[in-house]
Structure formats: C-alpha cells, structure tokens
Design a protein around this motif. Structure first.
Motif, PDB file in Angstrom:
ATOM      1  N   LEU A 252       0.891  -1.331   0.128  1.00 15.71           N
ATOM      2  CA  LEU A 252      -0.284   0.300   0.165  1.00 15.71           C
ATOM      3  C   LEU A 252       0.679   1.172   0.237  1.00 15.71           C
ATOM      4  O   LEU A 252       2.299   1.394   0.239  1.00 15.71           O
ATOM      5  CB  LEU A 252      -1.145  -0.178   1.211  1.00 15.71           C
ATOM      6  CG  LEU A 252      -1.979  -1.346   1.595  1.00 15.71           C
ATOM      7  CD1 LEU A 252      -3.029  -1.247   2.474  1.00 15.71           C
ATOM      8  CD2 LEU A 252      -2.634  -1.281  -0.027  1.00 15.71           C
ATOM      9  N   GLU A 253      -0.031   2.559  -0.214  1.00 13.09           N
ATOM     10  CA  GLU A 253       1.007   3.389  -0.166  1.00 13.09           C
ATOM     11  C   GLU A 253       1.818   3.596   0.737  1.00 13.09           C
ATOM     12  O   GLU A 253       2.960   4.495   0.932  1.00 13.09           O
ATOM     13  CB  GLU A 253       0.161   5.117  -0.499  1.00 13.09           C
ATOM     14  CG  GLU A 253       0.829   5.909  -1.172  1.00 13.09           C
ATOM     15  CD  GLU A 253      -0.436   6.938  -1.691  1.00 13.09           C
ATOM     16  OE1 GLU A 253      -0.098   7.595  -2.213  1.00 13.09           O
ATOM     17  OE2 GLU A 253      -1.411   6.986  -1.056  1.00 13.09           O
ATOM     18  N   ASP A 254       1.040   3.275   2.041  1.00 11.89           N
ATOM     19  CA  ASP A 254       1.500   3.756   3.191  1.00 11.89           C
ATOM     20  C   ASP A 254       3.188   2.446   3.666  1.00 11.89           C
ATOM     21  O   ASP A 254       3.139   2.802   4.512  1.00 11.89           O
ATOM     22  CB  ASP A 254       0.997   4.210   4.916  1.00 11.89           C
ATOM     23  CG  ASP A 254       0.294   2.423   4.651  1.00 11.89           C
ATOM     24  OD1 ASP A 254       0.234   1.542   3.914  1.00 11.89           O
ATOM     25  OD2 ASP A 254      -0.327   3.054   6.035  1.00 11.89           O
ATOM     26  N   GLY A 255       3.720   1.974   3.317  1.00 14.57           N
ATOM     27  CA  GLY A 255       4.249   0.672   3.042  1.00 14.57           C
ATOM     28  C   GLY A 255       3.656  -0.694   3.620  1.00 14.57           C
ATOM     29  O   GLY A 255       3.837  -1.638   3.736  1.00 14.57           O
ATOM     30  N   THR A 256       2.222  -0.412   4.654  1.00 21.34           N
ATOM     31  CA  THR A 256       1.855  -1.131   5.056  1.00 21.34           C
ATOM     32  C   THR A 256       1.633  -2.459   3.789  1.00 21.34           C
ATOM     33  O   THR A 256       1.385  -2.269   2.432  1.00 21.34           O
ATOM     34  CB  THR A 256       0.424  -1.281   5.017  1.00 21.34           C
ATOM     35  OG1 THR A 256       0.372  -0.412   5.934  1.00 21.34           O
ATOM     36  CG2 THR A 256      -0.255  -2.180   5.914  1.00 21.34           C
TER      37      THR A 256
ATOM     38  N   PRO B 260     -11.278   0.532   2.389  1.00 22.22           N
ATOM     39  CA  PRO B 260     -11.641   0.708   0.968  1.00 22.22           C
ATOM     40  C   PRO B 260     -11.246   1.983   0.169  1.00 22.22           C
ATOM     41  O   PRO B 260     -11.047   2.126  -0.815  1.00 22.22           O
ATOM     42  CB  PRO B 260     -13.310   1.276   1.134  1.00 22.22           C
ATOM     43  CG  PRO B 260     -13.133   1.403   2.871  1.00 22.22           C
ATOM     44  CD  PRO B 260     -11.940   0.856   3.528  1.00 22.22           C
ATOM     45  N   GLN B 261     -10.385   3.212   0.878  1.00 25.85           N
ATOM     46  CA  GLN B 261      -9.152   3.958   0.809  1.00 25.85           C
ATOM     47  C   GLN B 261      -8.381   3.751  -0.019  1.00 25.85           C
ATOM     48  O   GLN B 261      -7.160   4.920  -0.100  1.00 25.85           O
ATOM     49  CB  GLN B 261     -10.032   5.353   1.703  1.00 25.85           C
ATOM     50  CG  GLN B 261     -11.299   6.010   1.330  1.00 25.85           C
ATOM     51  CD  GLN B 261     -12.119   5.741  -0.087  1.00 25.85           C
ATOM     52  OE1 GLN B 261     -11.505   6.567  -0.797  1.00 25.85           O
ATOM     53  NE2 GLN B 261     -13.071   5.365  -0.141  1.00 25.85           N
ATOM     54  N   ALA B 262      -7.348   3.144   0.830  1.00 25.99           N
ATOM     55  CA  ALA B 262      -5.845   2.097   0.374  1.00 25.99           C
ATOM     56  C   ALA B 262      -5.634   2.495  -1.265  1.00 25.99           C
ATOM     57  O   ALA B 262      -6.299   1.724  -2.217  1.00 25.99           O
ATOM     58  CB  ALA B 262      -5.766   1.134   1.255  1.00 25.99           C
ATOM     59  N   LYS B 263      -4.520   3.171  -1.213  1.00 24.20           N
ATOM     60  CA  LYS B 263      -3.864   3.174  -2.861  1.00 24.20           C
ATOM     61  C   LYS B 263      -2.787   2.073  -2.912  1.00 24.20           C
ATOM     62  O   LYS B 263      -2.585   1.613  -2.072  1.00 24.20           O
ATOM     63  CB  LYS B 263      -3.349   4.343  -3.201  1.00 24.20           C
ATOM     64  CG  LYS B 263      -4.320   5.545  -3.764  1.00 24.20           C
ATOM     65  CD  LYS B 263      -3.499   6.279  -4.158  1.00 24.20           C
ATOM     66  CE  LYS B 263      -4.902   7.156  -5.334  1.00 24.20           C
ATOM     67  NZ  LYS B 263      -4.086   8.460  -5.889  1.00 24.20           N
ATOM     68  N   ILE B 264      -3.510   1.216  -4.007  1.00 21.66           N
ATOM     69  CA  ILE B 264      -2.047   0.190  -3.530  1.00 21.66           C
ATOM     70  C   ILE B 264      -1.103   0.543  -4.791  1.00 21.66           C
ATOM     71  O   ILE B 264      -0.925   1.152  -6.203  1.00 21.66           O
ATOM     72  CB  ILE B 264      -2.838  -1.078  -4.599  1.00 21.66           C
ATOM     73  CG1 ILE B 264      -3.844  -1.547  -4.159  1.00 21.66           C
ATOM     74  CG2 ILE B 264      -1.442  -2.690  -5.287  1.00 21.66           C
ATOM     75  CD1 ILE B 264      -4.766  -2.246  -4.780  1.00 21.66           C
TER      76      ILE B 264
ATOM     77  N   MET C 195      -8.153  -6.974 -10.917  1.00 18.20           N
ATOM     78  CA  MET C 195      -6.915  -6.128 -10.693  1.00 18.20           C
ATOM     79  C   MET C 195      -7.466  -4.886 -11.656  1.00 18.20           C
ATOM     80  O   MET C 195      -6.770  -3.226 -11.274  1.00 18.20           O
ATOM     81  CB  MET C 195      -5.916  -6.642 -11.611  1.00 18.20           C
ATOM     82  CG  MET C 195      -5.678  -7.664 -10.258  1.00 18.20           C
ATOM     83  SD  MET C 195      -4.285  -9.510 -10.583  1.00 18.20           S
ATOM     84  CE  MET C 195      -3.005  -8.088 -12.123  1.00 18.20           C
ATOM     85  N   ALA C 196      -7.499  -4.873 -12.793  1.00 20.91           N
ATOM     86  CA  ALA C 196      -7.968  -3.803 -13.809  1.00 20.91           C
ATOM     87  C   ALA C 196      -9.174  -2.402 -13.645  1.00 20.91           C
ATOM     88  O   ALA C 196      -8.446  -1.733 -12.935  1.00 20.91           O
ATOM     89  CB  ALA C 196      -8.174  -4.062 -14.864  1.00 20.91           C
TER      90      ALA C 196
ATOM     91  N   LYS D 253     -10.277   2.408 -10.192  1.00 19.82           N
ATOM     92  CA  LYS D 253     -10.417   2.724  -8.916  1.00 19.82           C
ATOM     93  C   LYS D 253      -9.967   4.461  -8.387  1.00 19.82           C
ATOM     94  O   LYS D 253     -10.161   4.642  -8.134  1.00 19.82           O
ATOM     95  CB  LYS D 253     -10.773   1.518  -7.937  1.00 19.82           C
ATOM     96  CG  LYS D 253     -11.563   2.493  -6.907  1.00 19.82           C
ATOM     97  CD  LYS D 253     -11.721   1.565  -5.294  1.00 19.82           C
ATOM     98  CE  LYS D 253     -12.047   2.201  -4.125  1.00 19.82           C
ATOM     99  NZ  LYS D 253     -12.156   0.770  -3.582  1.00 19.82           N
ATOM    100  N   GLN D 254      -8.436   3.352  -8.461  1.00 24.62           N
ATOM    101  CA  GLN D 254      -7.865   4.458  -7.485  1.00 24.62           C
ATOM    102  C   GLN D 254      -6.538   5.404  -8.542  1.00 24.62           C
ATOM    103  O   GLN D 254      -6.050   6.590  -8.693  1.00 24.62           O
ATOM    104  CB  GLN D 254      -6.257   3.860  -7.395  1.00 24.62           C
ATOM    105  CG  GLN D 254      -5.073   3.039  -7.785  1.00 24.62           C
ATOM    106  CD  GLN D 254      -4.406   1.549  -7.133  1.00 24.62           C
ATOM    107  OE1 GLN D 254      -4.619   1.580  -6.127  1.00 24.62           O
ATOM    108  NE2 GLN D 254      -3.073   1.867  -7.568  1.00 24.62           N
ATOM    109  N   LYS D 255      -6.943   5.365  -9.858  1.00 26.52           N
ATOM    110  CA  LYS D 255      -6.724   6.851 -10.857  1.00 26.52           C
ATOM    111  C   LYS D 255      -5.370   6.351 -10.735  1.00 26.52           C
ATOM    112  O   LYS D 255      -5.232   7.430 -11.804  1.00 26.52           O
ATOM    113  CB  LYS D 255      -7.640   7.230 -10.952  1.00 26.52           C
ATOM    114  CG  LYS D 255      -8.944   7.714 -10.756  1.00 26.52           C
ATOM    115  CD  LYS D 255      -9.404   9.230 -11.181  1.00 26.52           C
ATOM    116  CE  LYS D 255     -11.163   9.232 -11.323  1.00 26.52           C
ATOM    117  NZ  LYS D 255     -12.166   8.029 -10.661  1.00 26.52           N
ATOM    118  N   GLU D 256      -4.941   5.207 -10.804  1.00 30.97           N
ATOM    119  CA  GLU D 256      -3.055   5.117 -11.032  1.00 30.97           C
ATOM    120  C   GLU D 256      -2.581   4.175 -11.304  1.00 30.97           C
ATOM    121  O   GLU D 256      -3.330   3.669 -11.359  1.00 30.97           O
ATOM    122  CB  GLU D 256      -2.295   5.996  -9.915  1.00 30.97           C
ATOM    123  CG  GLU D 256      -2.627   5.352  -8.751  1.00 30.97           C
ATOM    124  CD  GLU D 256      -1.757   6.340  -8.075  1.00 30.97           C
ATOM    125  OE1 GLU D 256      -0.686   5.833  -7.324  1.00 30.97           O
ATOM    126  OE2 GLU D 256      -2.332   7.368  -7.507  1.00 30.97           O
TER     127      GLU D 256
END
Length: 161
Positions: A53-57, A88-92, A120-121, A126-129
C-alpha cells in the motif's frame, strides 16, 4: 481492407531476486508465505498474492478452494477484496504473485487468470493510477509490469456501461 492495431507491452525480465528492490523482495516473500497458507486440497496448486500500500503496509491473500469448484477464489482477488473491505480508500503501489505445487519447493510461473486480471484492472481504474505487478516466473526469474493494463490491454470498465 482492415486496419491493424499494434500493442507494445514492456516487461522487465529480472534474472534473480537480487534485481528486486527491497520492497519488491519483501512483497514477494509475503506472497510466498501466503501461498503456504493457501487452502488448495483439490488442485494442490498454492498461490499467494501480496499488496504493498501507499504507506508501505502489506496485505496478503491466498487461493481458497471449495469442493464446489466455482465457489473458490484466487489469491489475487482474495487479497484485493479483503483489502477493499477493510481499507476501501487504500492505494495499492504493487501487487506481487507467486505459485507452487504442494510438496514442491520450487516456485512456478504465476500468471493471473482472466477474472483476476479484470478485478485487478477495476482497482487500477478505481485508484486512477497504475498498479505495478510483479510475477514470479520460471527458474528464479521475475516479470515486472508497470501496470495492470499491460496484462489486460482491452479492459471493461464502468465507462463501458
């Protein structure tokens, strides 16, 4: 006369784990641990997935089989759905996948199935990146994709509804 469309996909082929970043290595090790936890009494094919995840988790998932075969679920979707249900808001930032047969130590090429690629798509959309994907390949190699879109160039999204 029909027009032709050419799709170019760049895949980094890494010859060994030594070429992985520290984060990629940790994610692949977590995916391998997840594979060990797979519930696969019918196929004996153990698949593990790890999300960074974005925070390294890191978050993991493994394939879950069922005697009624269609009721099982692949590792990639297990990880993604569990993540979304809990965060639900986590960025991968990375998805790593590996597989092996029960009672064998060697990891096998791990290629997500079509349903997993579509899911996956959806999360990438959903996360737009882009979500980079790291797949275990044969003979200690790895495939690094810059985006899920490289695995599924013609995606079905909400824009098609």
């Amino acid at each position: 006369m029909a027009n032709k469309l050419t799709i170019n996909i760049n895949i980094d082929v890494l010859d060994s784990a030594a070429e992985l970043s520290e984060q990629e290595l940790q994610a692949m090790e977590l995916a391998q641990q997840a594979a060990a936890d797979a519930y696969a009494p019918y196929s004996n094919f153990l698949v593990g997935a790890a999300l960074v995840l974005e925070d390294g988790t890191m978050f993991k998932g493994s394939n879950q089989e069922n005697a009624a075969y269609p009721s099982g679920l692949c590792a990639e979707r297990t990880a993604l759905f569990a993540l979304s249900a809990n965060h639900p808001q986590a960025k991968i930032k990375l998805l790593a996948v590996t597989a092996r047969r029960r009672n064998e130590q060697e990891f096998l090429p791990a290629m997500p199935c079509g349903a997993c690629r579509q899911v996956m798509a959806e999360y990438e959309f959903k996360q737009k990146e882009p979500i980079p994907v790291l797949l275990q390949a044969a003979n200690g190699k790895f495939y690094r994709f810059n985006s899920v879109a490289d695995l599924l160039p013609f995606q079905f999204t909400s824009e098609h509804l």
